[in-house]
Design an enzyme around this catalytic site. Structure first.
Site, short mmCIF file in Angstrom:
data_model
loop_
_atom_site.label_atom_id
_atom_site.label_comp_id
_atom_site.label_asym_id
_atom_site.label_seq_id
_atom_site.Cartn_x
_atom_site.Cartn_y
_atom_site.Cartn_z
N GLY A 160 65.06 4.80 34.81
CA GLY A 160 63.98 4.75 34.05
C GLY A 160 62.94 5.32 34.82
O GLY A 160 62.77 5.30 35.81
N ALA A 177 55.09 15.79 46.39
CA ALA A 177 55.27 15.54 48.04
C ALA A 177 56.30 16.17 48.41
O ALA A 177 56.42 16.83 49.77
CB ALA A 177 55.15 14.08 48.23
N VAL A 178 57.74 15.71 47.88
CA VAL A 178 58.92 16.23 48.34
C VAL A 178 58.98 17.78 48.85
O VAL A 178 59.29 18.12 49.77
CB VAL A 178 60.09 15.73 47.73
CG1 VAL A 178 61.47 16.37 48.14
CG2 VAL A 178 60.23 13.99 47.75
N ARG A 231 70.35 7.80 32.93
CA ARG A 231 71.02 6.61 33.22
C ARG A 231 72.66 7.31 33.13
O ARG A 231 73.07 7.17 32.04
CB ARG A 231 70.72 5.67 32.57
CG ARG A 231 69.60 4.99 32.85
CD ARG A 231 69.39 3.55 32.30
NE ARG A 231 68.19 3.14 31.90
CZ ARG A 231 67.17 2.70 32.82
NH1 ARG A 231 67.54 2.45 33.87
NH2 ARG A 231 65.82 2.21 32.27
N ASP A 244 67.33 0.55 41.94
CA ASP A 244 68.51 -0.16 42.59
C ASP A 244 69.79 0.66 42.10
O ASP A 244 70.62 1.24 42.94
CB ASP A 244 68.41 -1.37 42.13
CG ASP A 244 69.61 -2.10 42.75
OD1 ASP A 244 69.60 -2.61 44.09
OD2 ASP A 244 70.72 -2.53 42.21
N THR A 269 60.16 2.57 40.16
CA THR A 269 60.58 1.89 39.15
C THR A 269 59.43 1.02 38.74
O THR A 269 58.79 0.56 39.56
CB THR A 269 61.96 1.08 39.04
OG1 THR A 269 61.78 -0.22 38.18
CG2 THR A 269 61.78 0.32 40.56
N ASP A 280 59.58 -1.79 37.41
CA ASP A 280 59.98 -3.32 37.68
C ASP A 280 59.42 -3.72 39.08
O ASP A 280 59.36 -5.03 39.23
CB ASP A 280 61.34 -3.41 37.19
CG ASP A 280 61.66 -3.19 35.92
OD1 ASP A 280 60.80 -3.02 35.26
OD2 ASP A 280 63.03 -3.21 35.78
N ASP A 298 61.33 -4.22 41.36
CA ASP A 298 62.48 -5.31 41.75
C ASP A 298 63.42 -4.71 42.83
O ASP A 298 64.39 -5.32 42.85
CB ASP A 298 63.31 -5.66 40.35
CG ASP A 298 63.88 -4.52 39.78
OD1 ASP A 298 63.47 -3.20 40.27
OD2 ASP A 298 64.63 -4.66 38.95
N GLY A 350 60.30 -5.60 32.36
CA GLY A 350 60.93 -6.19 33.43
C GLY A 350 62.42 -7.06 33.10
O GLY A 350 62.47 -8.30 32.98
N ARG A 351 63.30 -6.14 32.95
CA ARG A 351 64.64 -6.74 32.72
C ARG A 351 65.23 -8.04 33.45
O ARG A 351 65.30 -8.90 32.83
CB ARG A 351 65.76 -5.67 32.86
CG ARG A 351 66.64 -5.48 31.81
CD ARG A 351 67.67 -4.43 32.21
NE ARG A 351 67.13 -3.23 33.11
CZ ARG A 351 67.53 -2.15 32.93
NH1 ARG A 351 68.16 -1.89 31.86
NH2 ARG A 351 67.05 -1.30 34.05
N ALA A 362 46.02 -14.86 31.63
CA ALA A 362 46.93 -15.38 30.54
C ALA A 362 47.07 -16.83 30.81
O ALA A 362 46.80 -17.38 31.93
CB ALA A 362 48.44 -14.94 30.87
N GLN A 368 54.40 0.83 28.83
CA GLN A 368 54.28 0.77 30.25
C GLN A 368 54.60 1.68 31.18
O GLN A 368 54.44 1.69 32.37
CB GLN A 368 54.69 -0.68 30.61
CG GLN A 368 54.02 -1.80 29.83
CD GLN A 368 54.95 -3.13 29.60
OE1 GLN A 368 54.90 -4.05 30.42
NE2 GLN A 368 55.77 -3.15 28.62
N ARG A 369 55.66 2.50 30.50
CA ARG A 369 56.37 3.49 31.27
C ARG A 369 55.65 4.89 31.47
O ARG A 369 55.82 5.68 32.42
CB ARG A 369 57.71 3.59 30.85
CG ARG A 369 58.66 2.51 31.14
CD ARG A 369 59.96 2.92 32.09
NE ARG A 369 60.70 3.87 31.47
CZ ARG A 369 61.74 3.72 30.93
NH1 ARG A 369 62.26 2.29 30.78
NH2 ARG A 369 62.80 4.75 30.39
O1 F6P Z 1 63.98 -0.41 34.77
C1 F6P Z 1 62.99 -0.19 33.93
C2 F6P Z 1 62.79 -0.46 32.70
O2 F6P Z 1 61.52 -0.17 32.24
C3 F6P Z 1 62.83 -2.10 32.50
O3 F6P Z 1 61.70 -2.68 32.82
C4 F6P Z 1 63.41 -2.02 31.13
O4 F6P Z 1 64.14 -3.22 30.80
C5 F6P Z 1 64.30 -0.83 31.02
O5 F6P Z 1 63.85 0.07 32.08
C6 F6P Z 1 64.44 -0.13 29.58
O6 F6P Z 1 65.33 0.85 29.68
P1 F6P Z 1 65.50 1.95 28.60
O7 F6P Z 1 64.46 2.81 28.51
O8 F6P Z 1 66.73 2.71 29.30
O9 F6P Z 1 65.79 1.23 27.37
#
Ligand code: F6P
Length: 333
Positions: free
Chosen positions: A23, A34-35, A84, A115, A138, A140, A142, A183-184, A199, A265-266
């Site tokens: 993602g 930077a790279v 992916r 990951d 990412t 997330d 995570d 946040g899967r 919240a 959010q992305r």
């Molecule tokens: O891993 C990042 C993320 O944005 C997760 O929070 C979300 O569940 C997933 O990717 C969504 O992936 P896609 O854009 O492939 O549906």
């Protein structure tokens, strides 16, 4: 504040490639910049691979120069594009990718991703000896072994901005809102958004709430004179959880509204923190791999850049701290 480490290089390689995978996350472009610029400053040839591992397998590998990364530090997404790539889970496919890189005269690969992307890099190096290094990117947050990942801070800021706006309308109409964040399998975005956005309840995969306990929190708020509530819900493994919770609350005679923030959010401009993190980690990845250390991730722990072997990261769960969950709960009461 993040400390910039000594980035001196004892150069073992002259040609590196970089790709973004999984993602996208705001700040990936800053890391790429930077790279490329740090690599060129070390006298290296730097190649950009389009579309992650899929593009690598298709041979979409292009030389980059300092101008190819001009004017991108402030842009969300990734100019290299991302994917992916399921075929990369196959050993033969990873061997093919390494052969292709070697044929192009490339000596090491930098992977900006999460990951799953690191699993591919780790296995490719283990099986073929081709050197790889990871930069955690990412939203997330995570990834085990690093306190922060590139994109997380921006995603949380985006979600908090949305909550501030939703609160205006929620309080004008005396409504309950369920706001679903990404946040899967982890609640990092949710908990930080919940604390920073004030919240009333935060629902995370690490600690699921029952409809009865959510109702109790709402009722406690009403007794205190609250007429509106914001409940932050991490999407969890099956997105749409906010709607399922709303359906449960409807059975208890509440009429909540649902707002799924999803991919908003992305995207967007990376925050200052994400740009700095990306710049430092991108340059550190180059310095590390050129000096001959690989099969690891450059992360950040206690504001210092650290190297963590891929094998310690992959499959290891990064836990949400109990303290964060408790703080979110206490401040909401
Ligand atoms: O891993 C990042 C993320 O944005 C997760 O929070 C979300 O569940 C997933 O990717 C969504 O992936 P896609 O854009 O492939 O549906």
């Amino acid at each position: 504040m993040l400390t910039v480490p000594n980035l001196s290089v004892e150069k073992k390689y002259n040609s590196i490639a970089v790709l973004t995978s999984g993602g996208d996350a705001p700040g990936m472009n800053a890391a790429l910049r930077a790279v490329v610029r740090y690599g060129i400053a070390q006298g290296c040839e730097v190649y950009g691979v389009l579309k992650g591992y899929s593009g690598l397998l298709e041979g979409q590998i292009h030389p980059m120069n300092a101008s190819s990364v001009a004017n991108i530090i402030q842009r969300g997404g990734t100019i290299l594009k991302t994917d992916r790539c399921l075929p990369f889970y196959k050993k033969a496919v990873r061997q093919e990718a390494a052969n292709l890189l070697v044929r192009k005269g490339i000596e090491a690969l930098i992977v900006i991703g999460g990951d799953g992307s690191f699993t591919g890099a780790h296995l490719m190096e283990k099986e073929t000896g081709f050197p790889t290094i990871g930069v955690p990117g990412t939203i997330d947050n995570d990834i085990f072994g690093t306190d922060d990942t590139i994109g997380f801070d921006t995603a949380v800021n985006t979600a908090i901005d949305a909550i501030d706006r939703i609160r205006d309308t929620a309080s004008s109409h005396d409504r309950i809102f369920l706001v679903e964040v990404m946040g899967r399998s982890s609640g990092f975005i949710a908990i930080n958004t919940g604390i920073g956005g004030g919240a009333e309840t935060v629902i995370v995969p690490e600690q699921m709430e029952t409809i009865a306990s959510i109702c109790k929190t709402i009722e406690r708020g009403i007794r205190r004179g609250k007429s509106s509530s914001i409940i932050v819900v991490a999407e969890g493994p099956k997105p749409g959880l906010a709607q399922r919770v709303a359906d449960g609350l409807a059975k208890k005679n509440y009429n909540p509204k649902v707002c799924i923030l999803g991919h908003t959010q992305r995207g967007g401009q990376p925050t200052a923190s994400d740009r700095l993190l990306a710049s430092v980690l991108g340059a550190s990845a180059v310095a590390t791999i050129l000096s001959g250390t690989s099969n690891c991730m450059v992360g950040v722990q206690k504001n210092k850049v650290t190297l963590v072997p891929f094998k310690e990261i992959i499959g290891t769960k990064k836990h949400l701290s109990k303290e964060s969950m408790e703080l979110a709960r206490v401040l909401a009461t």
